[in-house]
Design a protein around this motif. Structure first.
Motif: not given
Length: 178
Positions: A31-34, A91-94
């Motif tokens: 996951m793309c985190w902050p 952000m938050f993309d899986r």
């Protein structure tokens, strides 16, 4: 900061995965985190290279590389990279990461990695020139394969990778010497 906790998580998650053959893909979910984003709230291009470690190191472990490294006191290094960025990761993309050894020559192992969005689009693709290193310098892939207890022949180098290798060989070193 290097994502040590995420690396530990990946190694834990894939600890019981079956071994893979050299050339077989290791697939992992992320996951793309902050803390991975740039000012535009998208995955930072430099962070992409760091995240690729999260696929490459578990892949190496599943392929049986890590015990050979430990037995011989060898390390792993990146000797070059080329990345294509084609789709934004927000952000938050899986994302799904695919990692595999593509081929090798007398000195280097060429690894392909890619990030895939949930809709099936490839967001980025990397070609990495990797090396196993010892105190004496680069360990030949043939020697590494023997240390892994395998007897493999080098696969043919795809034309596009051969062209990249040739282009890299023409690049001046040290750079910007003009």
């Amino acid at each position: 900061m290097y994502p040590y906790i995420r690396m530990a998580k990946e190694l834990f998650v894939h600890r019981n995965d079956p071994p893979i053959a050299v050339g077989e893909a290791h697939v992992s979910q992320h996951m793309c985190w902050p803390w991975d984003i740039d000012p535009w709230k998208e995955l930072n291009n430099g962070r992409t290279l760091t995240l690729y470690d999260l696929g490459r190191i578990p892949m190496a472990r599943r392929a049986g590389l890590v015990p050979a490294l430990r037995r011989n006191g060898w390390g792993m290094a990146i000797a070059g990279a080329s990345v294509r960025y084609r789709r934004r990761i927000h952000m938050f993309d899986r994302i799904e990461m695919r990692s595999r050894v593509s081929c090798w020559d007398a000195r280097f192992i060429y690894v392909e990695q890619s990030l895939w969005k949930q809709n099936g689009d490839c967001a980025s693709h990397a070609l990495l020139r990797t090396a196993v290193t010892s105190r004496e310098g680069i360990v030949a892939p043939e020697r590494l394969i023997k240390a892994m207890g395998q007897s493999l022949h080098a696969p043919a180098i795809p034309d596009w990778i051969a062209a990249w290798i040739e282009a890299e060989d023409t690049r001046p070193w040290p750079p910007m010497g003009d």
